[in-house]
Structure formats: C-alpha cells, structure tokens
Design a protein around this motif. Structure first.
Motif, mmCIF file in Angstrom:
data_model
loop_
_atom_site.group_PDB
_atom_site.id
_atom_site.type_symbol
_atom_site.label_atom_id
_atom_site.label_comp_id
_atom_site.label_asym_id
_atom_site.label_seq_id
_atom_site.Cartn_x
_atom_site.Cartn_y
_atom_site.Cartn_z
ATOM 1 N N THR A 11 -48.252 -22.753 -5.090
ATOM 2 C CA THR A 11 -49.108 -21.628 -5.445
ATOM 3 C C THR A 11 -48.352 -20.715 -6.412
ATOM 4 O O THR A 11 -47.269 -20.231 -6.090
ATOM 5 C CB THR A 11 -49.488 -20.823 -4.180
ATOM 6 N N PHE A 12 -48.941 -20.521 -7.568
ATOM 7 C CA PHE A 12 -48.316 -19.650 -8.560
ATOM 8 C C PHE A 12 -49.033 -18.311 -8.619
ATOM 9 O O PHE A 12 -50.263 -18.263 -8.625
ATOM 10 C CB PHE A 12 -48.373 -20.294 -9.951
ATOM 11 N N LYS A 13 -48.240 -17.253 -8.656
ATOM 12 C CA LYS A 13 -48.791 -15.936 -8.953
ATOM 13 C C LYS A 13 -48.358 -15.631 -10.377
ATOM 14 O O LYS A 13 -47.162 -15.533 -10.656
ATOM 15 C CB LYS A 13 -48.201 -14.887 -7.995
ATOM 16 N N ASP A 87 -35.900 -27.568 -8.616
ATOM 17 C CA ASP A 87 -34.838 -26.613 -8.252
ATOM 18 C C ASP A 87 -35.437 -25.266 -7.859
ATOM 19 O O ASP A 87 -34.967 -24.609 -6.936
ATOM 20 C CB ASP A 87 -33.858 -26.430 -9.417
ATOM 21 N N MET A 88 -36.481 -24.860 -8.579
ATOM 22 C CA MET A 88 -37.137 -23.590 -8.253
ATOM 23 C C MET A 88 -37.776 -23.641 -6.868
ATOM 24 O O MET A 88 -37.709 -22.693 -6.094
ATOM 25 C CB MET A 88 -38.221 -23.267 -9.296
ATOM 26 N N LYS A 94 -42.633 -22.608 -1.805
ATOM 27 C CA LYS A 94 -43.834 -23.110 -2.472
ATOM 28 C C LYS A 94 -44.735 -22.021 -3.044
ATOM 29 O O LYS A 94 -45.851 -22.300 -3.468
ATOM 30 C CB LYS A 94 -44.614 -24.006 -1.509
ATOM 31 N N GLU A 95 -44.259 -20.769 -2.989
ATOM 32 C CA GLU A 95 -45.002 -19.705 -3.666
ATOM 33 C C GLU A 95 -44.111 -19.122 -4.740
ATOM 34 O O GLU A 95 -43.055 -18.561 -4.450
ATOM 35 C CB GLU A 95 -45.396 -18.615 -2.660
ATOM 36 N N LEU A 96 -44.543 -19.285 -5.972
ATOM 37 C CA LEU A 96 -43.682 -18.856 -7.062
ATOM 38 C C LEU A 96 -44.397 -17.831 -7.938
ATOM 39 O O LEU A 96 -45.572 -17.996 -8.270
ATOM 40 C CB LEU A 96 -43.273 -20.065 -7.908
ATOM 41 N N THR A 97 -43.667 -16.774 -8.282
ATOM 42 C CA THR A 97 -44.220 -15.732 -9.132
ATOM 43 C C THR A 97 -43.651 -15.882 -10.541
ATOM 44 O O THR A 97 -42.430 -15.929 -10.721
ATOM 45 C CB THR A 97 -43.850 -14.347 -8.569
#
Ligand code: SF4
Ligand code: SF4
Ligand code: SF4
Ligand code: FES
Lengths: 326, 290
Positions: A11-13, A87-88, A94-97
C-alpha cells in the motif's frame, strides 16, 4: 541462488500537490502488486501509467548518474532508480509513503524547487579556478595520489539527498549545507586549483559555514555515492586551522578549548570550556541553567575537577602530537 | 557463559555533569553480575570537536585510551554515544591504515614504551553489551519491577546510529535496540518521528537557535505521542533534553517538560535498584514518578 520472481501487495501513500491549483497537499492511497525485480522508479512510472497520468516526478538517466530522481520513502532519502523495492519493504514493511525530498518546497507531486540547493552550490565557486597557460609545453599531469586526495568528493551527482536530509538546512536558511561543503572540499583539494582563499572565506562564515554543522551524520548515511560530506566538513575545519584562517570566535574556541582542557586535566573541564568558548561576558547567559544544574549536583567546582591517571603521559602527548596552533 | 568483563571508558560527562549516569552504570552492572574495570588513565575523546582543530592529536589520544583497554585484554565499553563514535572511528582508521597506525604508535611509545595500539579490543556501547552479550531474555527474567505502567519514548542519539558502518547494527532509519530494551523492562515503547534524530548538542554554543529547535522537536514529538518519560543512551543528549527544556520550549513556542532517564537508570529501575543508587535526584527536570 533462487532467481524466481516474487510478488507482494504493497500500500502506497503518495504525496500529491499542485502549486498552481492546490492550497494544501494531500495523499493518494494506492495498492499495487510489487515484484522483487522492481526499483522505486518503476513504482513512480506505474503510478503515472496505471493510475494517474498527471502524477509528476523527475527522472532522466535511470542509472544513478543524473541525480534527478531523488525522493523520500518513509522519510529515508533514496535515488528512486537505484533503490530496490524489496529493500524498502524489508526495512519499512508493506505500507510505504512516497514524498518529495522536501515537502515545503514541493511544486508538483515529487518535483521540488531546488533553488536553494543551487544557490548554496554556487556560493562555494564549484569549479576549477586556475590560470591556464593557453600554449603549454607539457601536459598538466595529476598523479593518482593527488587524485586520491579528493577522497571521492568528485563522485557527487548533486542529487540533493544530503542537503534535504540535513536538519540544519531545515532550520537555518543561511546554512550552506553538506553538498556544497563537499564541493568546496573537492576543489580545495585539487592540486590545480587556485581558488582556496575565496572558498575558505565562504565556508568559514559564522551562521552559514561549517561551524553550524551539528555532526549528525545524516548526510553520510543518505548519500548514494558515498561522498561522505561530514568527513569533508571535518577536513574543511582542519584547513581553516591549518591555514591560520580561524576567526577567534565561540565556534573555534569551542574546538580549541578541548586541547587546553585535556592538557590540564586529561579530562574535559566542562565549565571552563563554556567560559573559554563564550568569553567572560558571553558566559553570563548560561548562568541560569548553570545554577539549576548546580542545585542538582551537576557542576563540579574547579578545585574538585577530576584528573586522568598518568596525566603526565597525556600532557607529553599533547605536546608531541599537536600539529596546529591557534 | 562466564562472567562478563569489560574495560569501561567513562568519558568526561559521567565524571562531571551526569554523575547519575556513572552511578547507575555500576548499579546495573552489579545487578547483572558484570565486572567492570574503569580505565582511570583515559583522557577525553575530544567529543567530535578536538578533531576539527587537530585531527592527529585526537587520533593519538583516542588510540591511547583504547591501548589501555587492550592491556586488560578486554572489550572496551563506552557509556556515551559520542565517546563510542570517536573511539570507533579512531579504531577504524588505525586498523585500515598501517602507516597512520605506525605514526600514532611512535608517539605513544615515546611517552611509555609499554603503550601500543594493536587493534585487539572491541569497542561497544554498554547498551549493546547488555542487549547482545548479556541478552534481553536473561534481562527480562531478572526484572523485579516491570515498568508496565509507563509509555517510554526512546531517544537513540545520532552517534549511536550513524554512520551505520561503524555502529552496532541498528538500522539508523528504523532502530530497534532501545525499543527492545524498553519492552524487556516491561514498558511500552513510544513511536515518534524524532527518535532517531539529532538533539543539537554539538552546536549549543555556536548555534543556540538550531540546537534549541532540535531539542524542542524531540521533546515535543515524545510528549505528543503520550510518552510519560524519555530514555537515552547518551549523556550529551541527556544534558540537552534534561537541562535545556526551557530554552527548547521558548524556541518552539510551547512549554516542554518531560523527565528523561539514562538507559542505565531505566534498566536499574526494572531490576529494583533504589532511586538513590540511580542518582535520580541529579536531574534538572524532576523524575517525579518514582
Ligand atoms: S552532519 Fe552536518 S552537514 Fe551533515 S547532515 Fe548533519 S548537520 Fe547537516
Ligand atoms: S554528496 Fe551525495 S547525497 Fe549529497 S548531493 Fe552529492 S551525491 Fe547527492
Ligand atoms: S543526539 Fe545530540 S548529543 Fe546525541 S549524538 Fe546526536 S548530536 Fe550528539
Ligand atoms: S534517474 Fe538519474 S539518478 Fe535516478
């Protein structure tokens, strides 16, 4: 080695802002299947291609060379084309801004106004200053050893990651910043260069120069090219002292005071360091805090100052190993 | 496992403005049955400032400190982030540059023929000695007074995290060691943005505004996430957060008051040490919950 490609749902913010139409920024939430082969730039591309054609970001080389694609993922500065998604995910889950390097400088989505970066850069005269003989008899050869003295500062791609990760840049708009300091070092360390005087004057200025660095090592940590700006900042401090250009002020005395104290006690005399650095008048502003500390048994009076054992060894070393004078 | 033994490099702060830090180090070591030999010959590490003035002198002095730990054949432990980084940086440079090491050793030999930097002692912060050598599970089993009613905000300090290649293994972007220690002591760890950021200590004299804003941000971050108190492994961060809260509050336009404990004091509380043993009276922002 297992070469199979794996896929995860992430999930991307995503930070969104258009200077021309939006009053405030907002975030889009986008779910995507991310494969183990992708880098952050692939995600930016897919947001644009699959979700919103107006999504804006900078990129050019796609090979970690142009420095255009720098953004922040969960606050960590990255070159989007170099940073592997796996790597991120491993680091942040699993939640990346996804945000631009500096949200307050955003023009559109990931694109920022980097003007302050370039202005600071220009201040240090980021070019070789040399009287070139237009009809030379020989080549001007730089030996490998002389080239090594640059300590990889020439690898900088001006991506701005260090500058926009530096806490002092965030607070003090006069501060020149890690990238420009590294650049000043790069040319000061070049045997062909004749512009050192001017650059030293710039980087030595109180309030803007190297003395305001808080030594947090954020710049060293974030740099994708291992330029290690803080190492160069230390070298610039050294150049200032070695050339005899140190101004007599609170910042320089703050460094020199350690040598005085160590010579006398082996240890640092904290109170005396503040007095010596600030001067007899400047020190007065520290009295209120000092009183509070005194009441709590946090101030050692001069006659109780502890000393290192084998102080004579330390004193001899201060004498034999000092390389500069102030 | 035999008894853990370390050579302690106290640094200057523990001997002067943060006496509670040294007291609590010994109190915790005693509870954990860790043997400590204090390196009383050690000098100041230069606190990341001496090297700006005279890099070689800084290397020689730090090499001497490490050489004394090597004489005991022990791992050196530090109780200050900046001591840790300066010493680790010295070690790294000497271990990777034979010519520099020889130059430094020549100076040491001149003042004491028995003194030599070899590179045989490891250097680690007491925080990681507790976590990695002693072990969190074992620590947990010794907790008598779990800190279960507290929300505790960890403040790591820069020189404990960056540059990561010289550090103990925390990822500087998502450090966990101090959080894990809080949990092992029975407390609840508070997540906040500033936990791995800088407190501004090193520019307090020459750039007081920058320093105050950074401290203010850290205190605010912890308070706004409902922390009851903060904990740090660095006495310099501690000085900043504990004694400069007033200035910091003025710089960010808000009153900021929150007790800040040293990592050793927190562990000591969980292990049932008395507040006298932990020196809790030496704080400027009162530790009012014990
Ligand atoms: S070490 Fe200095 S220049 Fe580098 S990020 Fe920190 S304050 Fe900025
Ligand atoms: S020093 Fe490193 S992080 Fe800073 S601008 Fe250059 S390449 Fe980017
Ligand atoms: S947080 Fe402050 S005292 Fe602690 S290591 Fe960073 S600058 Fe130094
Ligand atoms: S696109 Fe050029 S560095 Fe990433």
């Amino acid at each position: 080695m297992d070469n199979s490609i794996t896929t995860q749902t992430i999930t991307f913010k995503v930070f969104r802002f258009n200077q021309e139409t939006d009053y405030l920024p907002y975030y889009n939430t986008i779910e995507m299947e991310v494969t183990s082969e992708e880098v952050v730039l692939d995600i930016l591309n897919r947001i644009k291609w699959e979700h919103d054609g107006s999504f804006s970001y900078r990129r050019s080389c796609r090979h970690g060379i142009c420095g255009a694609c720098a953004i922040k993922v969960n606050g960590k500065g990255v070159l989007a084309c170099k940073e592997r998604m796996n790597d991120m995910i491993e680091l942040f889950g699993k939640e990346l801004t996804l945000e631009p390097l500096s949200t307050k400088r955003a023009i559109k989505d990931m694109i920022i106004d980097k003007e302050d970066f370039w202005v600071k850069h220009e201040e240090v005269e980021p070019f070789l200053i040399s009287h070139v003989d237009e009809h030379p008899e020989d080549e001007h050869i730089v030996t490998p050893q002389e080239a090594e003295a640059l300590l990889d500062s020439d690898l900088c791609i001006q991506c701005g990651l260090c500058h926009y990760s530096c806490p002092v840049v965030e607070i003090n708009e006069d501060y020149i910043g890690p990238a420009a300091f590294a650049k000043a070092f790069r040319f000061n360390a070049d045997v062909r260069d004749e512009g050192v005087d001017k650059r030293i004057e710039v980087i030595n200025a109180p309030g803007a120069g190297v003395w305001d660095c808080v030594k947090c090592f954020e710049c060293a940590e974030v740099c994708p090219k291992e330029v290690n700006p803080i190492e160069k900042i230390t070298k610039l401090h050294n150049q200032v002292f070695e050339r005899g250009d140190a101004l007599n002020n609170v910042a320089t005395r703050h460094a020199v005071g350690f040598a005085h104290s160590i010579k006398k006690h082996g240890l640092l005399d904290e109170g005396e360091l503040v007095r010596y650095s600030e001067g007899n008048i400047g020190v007065i502003k520290h009295v209120p805090v000092a009183l509070k500390m005194f009441k709590k048994g946090k101030i050692v009076l001069p006659w109780n100052m502890p000393k290192s054992d084998k102080l004579d060894e330390i004193q001899k070393l201060v004498k034999s190993s000092s390389t500069v004078k102030f | 496992m035999g008894k853990l033994q370390y050579a302690l490099f106290t640094g200057c702060t523990a001997k002067e403005s943060t006496p509670e830090q040294l007291m609590s180090t010994y109190a915790v070591a005693k509870k954990l049955d860790i043997e400590i030999i204090e390196l009383t010959e050690a000098s100041c590490c230069g606190a990341s400032h001496l090297q700006d003035y005279d890099d070689f002198l800084s290397l020689v002095l730090n090499a001497r400190n490490i050489a004394y730990a090597e004489k005991h054949n022990m791992t050196m432990i530090t109780i200050c982030n900046t001591c840790q980084l300066n010493t680790a940086m010295t070690k790294h440079r000497l271990d990777s540059d034979a010519e520099l090491k020889a130059r430094v050793n020549k100076k040491l030999a001149e003042v004491n023929p028995d003194l030599q930097y070899k590179g045989t002692s490891e250097i680690k912060h007491f925080l990681y000695a507790i976590i990695d050598d002693f072990g969190l599970d074992k620590l947990k089993s010794l907790v008598t007074t779990p800190l279960s009613q507290f929300n505790i905000a960890p403040f790591y300090g820069c020189h404990n995290l960056r540059p990561s290649e010289l550090q103990a293994g925390d990822n500087p972007y998502v450090p966990t060691s101090l959080d894990d220690l809080i949990i092992a002591c029975g407390g609840a760890n508070v997540e906040y943005e500033e936990k791995n950021k800088c407190c501004g200590f090193h520019v307090e004299l020459q750039a007081p505004h920058t320093a105050a804003v950074l401290t203010g941000n850290a205190l605010m971050g912890a308070i706004d996430q409902n922390a009851d108190w903060m904990v740090t492994p660095c006495p310099l961060c501690h000085l900043k957060l504990d004694t400069q809260a007033d200035h910091a509050g003025k710089a960010v336009g808000r009153e900021l008051e929150i007790p800040v404990l040293h990592m050793q004091q927190m562990v000591g509380l969980a292990l049932g040490c008395s507040k006298e043993e932990l020196g809790l009276k030496h704080h400027v922002t009162d530790v009012n919950f014990v």
